[in-house]
Design a protein around this motif. Structure first.
Motif, PDB file in Angstrom:
ATOM      1  N   LEU A   1       0.854  -1.182   0.000  1.00 13.26           N
ATOM      2  CA  LEU A   1       0.000   0.000   0.000  1.00 13.26           C
ATOM      3  C   LEU A   1       0.891   1.233   0.000  1.00 13.26           C
ATOM      4  N   TRP A   2       0.950   1.906  -1.159  1.00 14.23           N
ATOM      5  CA  TRP A   2       1.565   3.225  -1.219  1.00 14.23           C
ATOM      6  C   TRP A   2       0.436   4.216  -1.020  1.00 14.23           C
ATOM      7  N   ALA A   3       0.341   4.779   0.170  1.00 14.64           N
ATOM      8  CA  ALA A   3      -0.829   5.570   0.550  1.00 14.64           C
ATOM      9  C   ALA A   3      -0.685   7.031   0.136  1.00 14.64           C
ATOM     10  N   GLY A   4      -1.771   7.602  -0.307  1.00 12.93           N
ATOM     11  CA  GLY A   4      -1.812   9.026  -0.624  1.00 12.93           C
ATOM     12  C   GLY A   4      -2.345   9.837   0.537  1.00 12.93           C
ATOM     13  N   ALA A   5      -2.033  11.119   0.546  1.00 14.87           N
ATOM     14  CA  ALA A   5      -2.638  12.104   1.464  1.00 14.87           C
ATOM     15  C   ALA A   5      -2.477  11.730   2.939  1.00 14.87           C
ATOM     16  N   GLU A   6      -1.304  11.225   3.302  1.00 14.45           N
ATOM     17  CA  GLU A   6      -1.056  10.927   4.721  1.00 14.45           C
ATOM     18  C   GLU A   6      -0.842  12.201   5.521  1.00 14.45           C
ATOM     19  N   GLU A   7      -0.064  13.122   4.953  1.00 17.69           N
ATOM     20  CA  GLU A   7       0.334  14.310   5.706  1.00 17.69           C
ATOM     21  C   GLU A   7      -0.843  15.210   6.080  1.00 17.69           C
ATOM     22  N   VAL A   8      -1.897  15.161   5.311  1.00 24.71           N
ATOM     23  CA  VAL A   8      -3.018  16.080   5.530  1.00 24.71           C
ATOM     24  C   VAL A   8      -4.206  15.413   6.217  1.00 24.71           C
TER      25      VAL A   8
ATOM     26  N   TYR B   1      -8.137   3.003   2.621  1.00 23.09           N
ATOM     27  CA  TYR B   1      -7.805   1.578   2.482  1.00 23.09           C
ATOM     28  C   TYR B   1      -8.555   0.760   3.533  1.00 23.09           C
ATOM     29  N   GLY B   2      -8.546   1.221   4.768  1.00 21.54           N
ATOM     30  CA  GLY B   2      -9.243   0.509   5.833  1.00 21.54           C
ATOM     31  C   GLY B   2     -10.724   0.351   5.549  1.00 21.54           C
ATOM     32  N   GLU B   3     -11.333   1.384   4.997  1.00 22.17           N
ATOM     33  CA  GLU B   3     -12.764   1.335   4.673  1.00 22.17           C
ATOM     34  C   GLU B   3     -13.023   0.396   3.499  1.00 22.17           C
ATOM     35  N   ALA B   4     -12.163   0.468   2.480  1.00 20.25           N
ATOM     36  CA  ALA B   4     -12.374  -0.328   1.269  1.00 20.25           C
ATOM     37  C   ALA B   4     -12.163  -1.821   1.503  1.00 20.25           C
ATOM     38  N   TYR B   5     -11.261  -2.163   2.435  1.00 20.95           N
ATOM     39  CA  TYR B   5     -10.874  -3.568   2.596  1.00 20.95           C
ATOM     40  C   TYR B   5     -11.219  -4.133   3.971  1.00 20.95           C
ATOM     41  N   LYS B   6     -12.072  -3.443   4.719  1.00 24.87           N
ATOM     42  CA  LYS B   6     -12.380  -3.902   6.074  1.00 24.87           C
ATOM     43  C   LYS B   6     -13.075  -5.259   6.094  1.00 24.87           C
ATOM     44  N   ALA B   7     -13.744  -5.609   5.002  1.00 22.02           N
ATOM     45  CA  ALA B   7     -14.442  -6.899   4.953  1.00 22.02           C
ATOM     46  C   ALA B   7     -13.551  -8.031   4.465  1.00 22.02           C
ATOM     47  N   GLN B   8     -12.367  -7.719   3.992  1.00 18.10           N
ATOM     48  CA  GLN B   8     -11.440  -8.748   3.517  1.00 18.10           C
ATOM     49  C   GLN B   8     -10.443  -9.071   4.628  1.00 18.10           C
ATOM     50  N   PRO B   9     -10.394 -10.318   5.079  1.00 19.47           N
ATOM     51  CA  PRO B   9      -9.472 -10.656   6.167  1.00 19.47           C
ATOM     52  C   PRO B   9      -8.015 -10.391   5.790  1.00 19.47           C
ATOM     53  N   HIS B  10      -7.282  -9.820   6.725  1.00 16.82           N
ATOM     54  CA  HIS B  10      -5.847  -9.621   6.614  1.00 16.82           C
ATOM     55  C   HIS B  10      -5.173 -10.400   7.746  1.00 16.82           C
ATOM     56  N   ALA B  11      -3.891 -10.637   7.601  1.00 17.01           N
ATOM     57  CA  ALA B  11      -3.173 -11.395   8.628  1.00 17.01           C
ATOM     58  C   ALA B  11      -2.286 -10.506   9.484  1.00 17.01           C
ATOM     59  N   LEU B  12      -1.526  -9.615   8.853  1.00 19.34           N
ATOM     60  CA  LEU B  12      -0.479  -8.880   9.561  1.00 19.34           C
ATOM     61  C   LEU B  12      -0.193  -7.598   8.803  1.00 19.34           C
ATOM     62  N   ALA B  13       0.209  -6.553   9.529  1.00 21.81           N
ATOM     63  CA  ALA B  13       0.511  -5.262   8.919  1.00 21.81           C
ATOM     64  C   ALA B  13       1.882  -4.764   9.367  1.00 21.81           C
ATOM     65  N   MET B  14       2.558  -4.077   8.438  1.00 17.60           N
ATOM     66  CA  MET B  14       3.842  -3.439   8.720  1.00 17.60           C
ATOM     67  C   MET B  14       3.886  -2.107   7.972  1.00 17.60           C
ATOM     68  N   GLU B  15       4.695  -1.180   8.473  1.00 25.00           N
ATOM     69  CA  GLU B  15       4.838   0.104   7.795  1.00 25.00           C
ATOM     70  C   GLU B  15       6.258   0.624   7.951  1.00 25.00           C
TER      71      GLU B  15
ATOM     72  N   VAL C   1      -1.495   2.052   8.169  1.00 27.30           N
ATOM     73  CA  VAL C   1      -2.125   0.752   8.422  1.00 27.30           C
ATOM     74  C   VAL C   1      -3.001   0.787   9.679  1.00 27.30           C
ATOM     75  N   GLY C   2      -3.086   1.961  10.284  1.00 32.44           N
ATOM     76  CA  GLY C   2      -3.842   2.069  11.530  1.00 32.44           C
ATOM     77  C   GLY C   2      -5.303   1.706  11.390  1.00 32.44           C
ATOM     78  N   ALA C   3      -5.931   2.115  10.288  1.00 37.03           N
ATOM     79  CA  ALA C   3      -7.366   1.865  10.127  1.00 37.03           C
ATOM     80  C   ALA C   3      -7.658   0.381   9.950  1.00 37.03           C
ATOM     81  N   ILE C   4      -6.856  -0.314   9.144  1.00 37.90           N
ATOM     82  CA  ILE C   4      -7.114  -1.740   8.933  1.00 37.90           C
ATOM     83  C   ILE C   4      -6.750  -2.548  10.173  1.00 37.90           C
ATOM     84  N   ILE C   5      -5.742  -2.101  10.922  1.00 36.16           N
ATOM     85  CA  ILE C   5      -5.417  -2.763  12.191  1.00 36.16           C
ATOM     86  C   ILE C   5      -6.581  -2.611  13.161  1.00 36.16           C
ATOM     87  N   ALA C   6      -7.115  -1.387  13.259  1.00 41.70           N
ATOM     88  CA  ALA C   6      -8.233  -1.139  14.176  1.00 41.70           C
ATOM     89  C   ALA C   6      -9.473  -1.915  13.776  1.00 41.70           C
TER      90      ALA C   6
END
Length: 216
Positions: free
Chosen positions: A72-79, A87-101, A149-154
């Motif tokens: 995930l190359w995320a846009g608009a982080e600074e603002v 990303y968290g909203e779009a993929y919240k229904a798809q199971p993930h295993a682990l996150a890193m940043e 990755v905070g939103a998908i972790i939460a």
């Protein structure tokens, strides 16, 4: 000269190293594409994007990992961390295993922190042992992840691995006109890539349960 242009359209870029076992939830690794007004963003966060991309590229050169690794190359982080939230909203229904940043510059990794289920303790031990020759110690505090990755972790209560970088000079450069490519030390950045590749090779080929299953 910085200007407030109001709300503008941004976007995320997503890529994957496909896994061989589609039944295993993916690992997501992140950085952010945008930079602060005054600098070019070499430290914050082009270095992070370079690190995760290089590590995924090395992973792709070998046999397919068991798990898909999603970049995930995320846009608009600074603002407002808008890319990570989207990303968290779009993929919240798809199971993930682990996150890193990777979002703390390009200087060497000195510590690894984990937040894994108890059943994955052998994986944790294996990663820590593999990183030790790089001068990376094992932390005692739980990993917390990063902004993008905070939103998908939460949303899913994911497992996390944090590769903690030396931040001694980070805030001398962060959000200043001095955030330029000449501040990146190639040898230290190379150590980051090796560390990230090592972790990804292990977590992406781990077939046991990783997600914690509870929201933090």
């Amino acid at each position: 000269t910085p200007n407030n242009l109001g709300q503008q359209k941004s976007g995320n870029i997503i890529a994957e190293v496909p896994g061989s076992n589609a039944s295993l939830p993916p690992v997501v690794i992140a950085c952010h594409l945008d930079s602060w007004d005054l600098g070019t963003g070499a430290i914050d966060d082009a270095s992070g994007c370079g690190i995760i991309t290089a590590a995924a590229s090395y992973l792709k050169k070998g046999p397919p990992p068991k798990r898909t690794v999603r970049l995930l190359w995320a846009g608009a982080e600074e603002v407002g961390i808008w890319g990570g939230k989207a990303y968290g909203e779009a993929y919240k229904a798809q199971p993930h295993a682990l996150a890193m940043e990777s979002d703390f510059g390009a200087d060497r990794v000195w510590r690894v922190d984990f937040k894994l289920p108890e059943s994955a303790k052998p994986l944790e031990d294996k990663i820590a042992a593999a990183l030790a020759p790089l001068g990376i110690t094992r932390g005692k505090d739980p990993a917390t992840g990063g902004a993008d990755v905070g939103a998908i972790i939460a949303a899913q209560g994911l497992a996390i691995v944090d590769l903690q970088q030396d931040g001694t000079r980070y805030f001398d450069l962060h959000h200043t006109p001095d955030d330029t490519l000449d501040k990146v030390d190639p040898e230290q950045m190379r150590q980051n890539v090796i560390a990230w590749t090592t972790v990804l090779e292990n977590v992406a080929n781990y077939e046991g349960e990783l997600a914690l299953g509870v929201k933090p």
